[in-house]
Design an enzyme around this catalytic site. Structure first.
Site, PDB file in Angstrom:
ATOM      1  N   GLY A 124       2.462   2.006  10.751  1.00 19.58           N
ATOM      2  CA  GLY A 124       3.398   3.116  10.620  1.00 19.58           C
ATOM      3  C   GLY A 124       4.092   3.495  11.910  1.00 19.58           C
ATOM      4  O   GLY A 124       4.703   4.564  12.006  1.00 19.58           O
ATOM      5  N   GLU A 171      -6.756   4.367   7.865  1.00 20.65           N
ATOM      6  CA  GLU A 171      -6.557   5.809   7.626  1.00 20.65           C
ATOM      7  C   GLU A 171      -7.801   6.423   6.989  1.00 20.65           C
ATOM      8  O   GLU A 171      -8.125   7.582   7.239  1.00 20.65           O
ATOM      9  CB  GLU A 171      -5.296   6.025   6.775  1.00 20.65           C
ATOM     10  CG  GLU A 171      -4.039   5.787   7.610  1.00 20.65           C
ATOM     11  CD  GLU A 171      -2.830   5.306   6.833  1.00 20.65           C
ATOM     12  OE1 GLU A 171      -2.817   5.401   5.596  1.00 20.65           O
ATOM     13  OE2 GLU A 171      -1.893   4.803   7.486  1.00 20.65           O
ATOM     14  N   SER A 192       3.444  -2.409  10.176  1.00 26.98           N
ATOM     15  CA  SER A 192       4.903  -2.435  10.353  1.00 26.98           C
ATOM     16  C   SER A 192       5.544  -3.767   9.942  1.00 26.98           C
ATOM     17  O   SER A 192       6.482  -4.241  10.583  1.00 26.98           O
ATOM     18  CB  SER A 192       5.280  -2.062  11.787  1.00 26.98           C
ATOM     19  OG  SER A 192       4.821  -0.752  12.091  1.00 26.98           O
ATOM     20  N   GLY A 219       2.845  -1.277   4.234  1.00 23.49           N
ATOM     21  CA  GLY A 219       2.867   0.144   3.905  1.00 23.49           C
ATOM     22  C   GLY A 219       4.280   0.611   3.635  1.00 23.49           C
ATOM     23  O   GLY A 219       4.827   0.437   2.544  1.00 23.49           O
ATOM     24  N   GLY A 220       4.914   1.186   4.660  1.00 21.56           N
ATOM     25  CA  GLY A 220       6.234   1.796   4.520  1.00 21.56           C
ATOM     26  C   GLY A 220       7.246   0.947   3.764  1.00 21.56           C
ATOM     27  O   GLY A 220       7.921   1.445   2.847  1.00 21.56           O
ATOM     28  N   GLU A 266      -5.412  -5.257  10.499  1.00 22.60           N
ATOM     29  CA  GLU A 266      -4.373  -4.249  10.718  1.00 22.60           C
ATOM     30  C   GLU A 266      -4.644  -3.528  12.032  1.00 22.60           C
ATOM     31  O   GLU A 266      -5.443  -2.576  12.072  1.00 22.60           O
ATOM     32  CB  GLU A 266      -4.378  -3.229   9.585  1.00 22.60           C
ATOM     33  CG  GLU A 266      -4.082  -3.824   8.227  1.00 22.60           C
ATOM     34  CD  GLU A 266      -3.538  -2.762   7.279  1.00 22.60           C
ATOM     35  OE1 GLU A 266      -2.397  -2.897   6.849  1.00 22.60           O
ATOM     36  OE2 GLU A 266      -4.257  -1.795   7.002  1.00 22.60           O
ATOM     37  N   HIS A 305      -9.438   0.933   4.758  1.00 19.09           N
ATOM     38  CA  HIS A 305      -8.158   1.099   5.459  1.00 19.09           C
ATOM     39  C   HIS A 305      -8.370   2.001   6.673  1.00 19.09           C
ATOM     40  O   HIS A 305      -9.158   2.943   6.628  1.00 19.09           O
ATOM     41  CB  HIS A 305      -7.109   1.700   4.516  1.00 19.09           C
ATOM     42  CG  HIS A 305      -5.746   1.673   5.126  1.00 19.09           C
ATOM     43  ND1 HIS A 305      -5.324   2.635   6.007  1.00 19.09           N
ATOM     44  CD2 HIS A 305      -4.732   0.789   5.009  1.00 19.09           C
ATOM     45  CE1 HIS A 305      -4.094   2.336   6.413  1.00 19.09           C
ATOM     46  NE2 HIS A 305      -3.716   1.220   5.820  1.00 19.09           N
ATOM     47  N   ASN A 336       0.866  -1.186   0.000  1.00 17.78           N
ATOM     48  CA  ASN A 336       0.000   0.000   0.000  1.00 17.78           C
ATOM     49  C   ASN A 336       0.902   1.234   0.000  1.00 17.78           C
ATOM     50  O   ASN A 336       1.519   1.543   1.012  1.00 17.78           O
ATOM     51  CB  ASN A 336      -0.885  -0.054   1.251  1.00 17.78           C
ATOM     52  CG  ASN A 336      -1.710   1.202   1.439  1.00 17.78           C
ATOM     53  OD1 ASN A 336      -1.796   2.037   0.539  1.00 17.78           O
ATOM     54  ND2 ASN A 336      -2.313   1.335   2.609  1.00 17.78           N
ATOM     55  N   TRP A 337       0.945   1.919  -1.133  1.00 13.17           N
ATOM     56  CA  TRP A 337       1.859   3.072  -1.266  1.00 13.17           C
ATOM     57  C   TRP A 337       1.293   4.326  -0.611  1.00 13.17           C
ATOM     58  O   TRP A 337       1.978   5.334  -0.499  1.00 13.17           O
ATOM     59  CB  TRP A 337       2.160   3.353  -2.740  1.00 13.17           C
ATOM     60  CG  TRP A 337       2.886   2.241  -3.448  1.00 13.17           C
ATOM     61  CD1 TRP A 337       3.234   1.026  -2.927  1.00 13.17           C
ATOM     62  CD2 TRP A 337       3.359   2.243  -4.804  1.00 13.17           C
ATOM     63  NE1 TRP A 337       3.884   0.273  -3.877  1.00 13.17           N
ATOM     64  CE2 TRP A 337       3.978   1.001  -5.035  1.00 13.17           C
ATOM     65  CE3 TRP A 337       3.305   3.181  -5.846  1.00 13.17           C
ATOM     66  CZ2 TRP A 337       4.546   0.671  -6.261  1.00 13.17           C
ATOM     67  CZ3 TRP A 337       3.862   2.857  -7.079  1.00 13.17           C
ATOM     68  CH2 TRP A 337       4.486   1.617  -7.278  1.00 13.17           C
ATOM     69  N   LYS A 338       0.032   4.282  -0.204  1.00 10.75           N
ATOM     70  CA  LYS A 338      -0.613   5.443   0.427  1.00 10.75           C
ATOM     71  C   LYS A 338      -0.411   6.692  -0.451  1.00 10.75           C
ATOM     72  O   LYS A 338      -0.426   6.573  -1.668  1.00 10.75           O
ATOM     73  CB  LYS A 338      -0.077   5.639   1.848  1.00 10.75           C
ATOM     74  CG  LYS A 338      -0.148   4.324   2.657  1.00 10.75           C
ATOM     75  CD  LYS A 338       0.085   4.492   4.122  1.00 10.75           C
ATOM     76  CE  LYS A 338      -0.055   3.139   4.794  1.00 10.75           C
ATOM     77  NZ  LYS A 338       0.009   3.197   6.239  1.00 10.75           N
TER      78      LYS A 338
HETATM   79  P1  PGA Z   1       2.870   0.115   7.608  1.00  6.92           P
HETATM   80  O1  PGA Z   1       1.408   0.297   6.986  1.00  6.92           O
HETATM   81  O2  PGA Z   1       3.422  -1.163   7.027  1.00  6.92           O
HETATM   82  O3  PGA Z   1       3.633   1.317   7.193  1.00  6.92           O
HETATM   83  O4  PGA Z   1       2.701  -0.003   9.090  1.00  6.92           O
HETATM   84  C1  PGA Z   1       0.551  -0.784   6.813  1.00  6.92           C
HETATM   85  C2  PGA Z   1      -0.755  -0.323   6.229  1.00  6.92           C
HETATM   86  O5  PGA Z   1      -1.213   0.762   6.574  1.00  6.92           O
HETATM   87  O6  PGA Z   1      -1.370  -1.038   5.393  1.00  6.92           O
END
Ligand code: PGA
Length: 229
Positions: free
Chosen positions: A157, A83, A187, A208-209, A151, A81, A7-9
């Site tokens: 994050g 967020e 993470s 994500g990251g 999640e 998600h 997930n590149w956000k």
């Molecule tokens: P993260 O994000 O790996 O940066 O913790 C995961 C996500 O939000 O899908």
């Protein structure tokens, strides 16, 4: 199954062609921002949007529809998600509607659930997961193109990862409510991918990251492939 989705956000992310080359035959999903969907599809990446609306078109500023994604050749969408839930008012109802519309039209779906730290601390994890998963289950039922992602919001994050035991317990609980593959997110990095992905109820990772770095993402996809085989 062991799916790894990046997930590149709201980041530009890596060069799609370079990522495609580095991945070789490894199974993967990438979810770039909307402006990079076409480039990812053209590079031959398995490409999902980060959200999708339930109506095919209409006065919904800022949204994108299933037919628009399909016209680009996009394969699926993430919905719900944390967020989106935290910052953009996404509710269990809207998440369920998005998932249902995408599945009905032939897209794959990754639907996200997870508890906050306060909810975990007050022993409400299962209550929260039940409400979130049942909303998706009631709208979609079991579906061959539906994958869930567990999640924990406190692990996203933050560098804090659920222990493999915590992840396994939550995944098993989610599966008891809806029989679907469940990805772990929060993470995930090359260093912790193996212990998480080895858990019996963990069917992959939503990253994500670490998905913004080609080497890290490929390493996680390789770990998933080695556990699968
Ligand atoms: P993260 O994000 O790996 O940066 O913790 C995961 C996500 O939000 O899908």
């Amino acid at each position: 199954m062991s799916m790894v989705a990046g997930n590149w956000k709201m980041f530009e992310g890596p060069d799609p062609q370079a990522l495609r080359t580095a991945l070789g035959d490894l199974e993967h999903v990438v979810a770039p921002p909307y402006t990079r969907l076409a480039a990812c599809v053209d590079a031959g990446l398995t490409t999902y949007a980060q959200s999708v609306h339930w109506e095919p078109e209409g006065a919904f500023t800022g949204e994108i529809s299933v037919p628009m994604l399909q016209a680009l050749g996009v394969h699926g969408a993430i919905v719900g998600h944390s967020e989106r839930r935290q910052y953009f008012g996404e509710t269990d109802t809207t998440v369920a509607r998005r998932a249902r519309a995408a599945l009905d039209a032939g897209l794959n779906v990754i639907a996200c659930v997870g508890e906050t730290w306060e909810e975990r601390e007050s022993n409400d994890t299962e209550t929260v997961l039940r409400i979130q998963v049942e909303a998706i289950r009631d709208a979609c039922g079991e579906h061959e193109r539906l994958v869930l992602a567990y999640e924990p919001v406190w692990a996203i994050g933050t560098g804090k990862t659920a222990t493999p035991q915590t992840a396994e317990a939550s995944h098993a609980f989610v599966k008891s409510l809806l029989d679907a593959p469940v990805l772990y997110g929060g993470s995930v990095k090359p260093e912790n991918a193996e212990e998480l992905l080895s858990q019996p109820s963990v069917d992959g990772a939503l990253v994500g990251g670490a998905s913004l770095d080609i080497e890290s993402f490929v390493a996680i996809c390789r770990t998933a492939a080695s556990i699968r085989s």
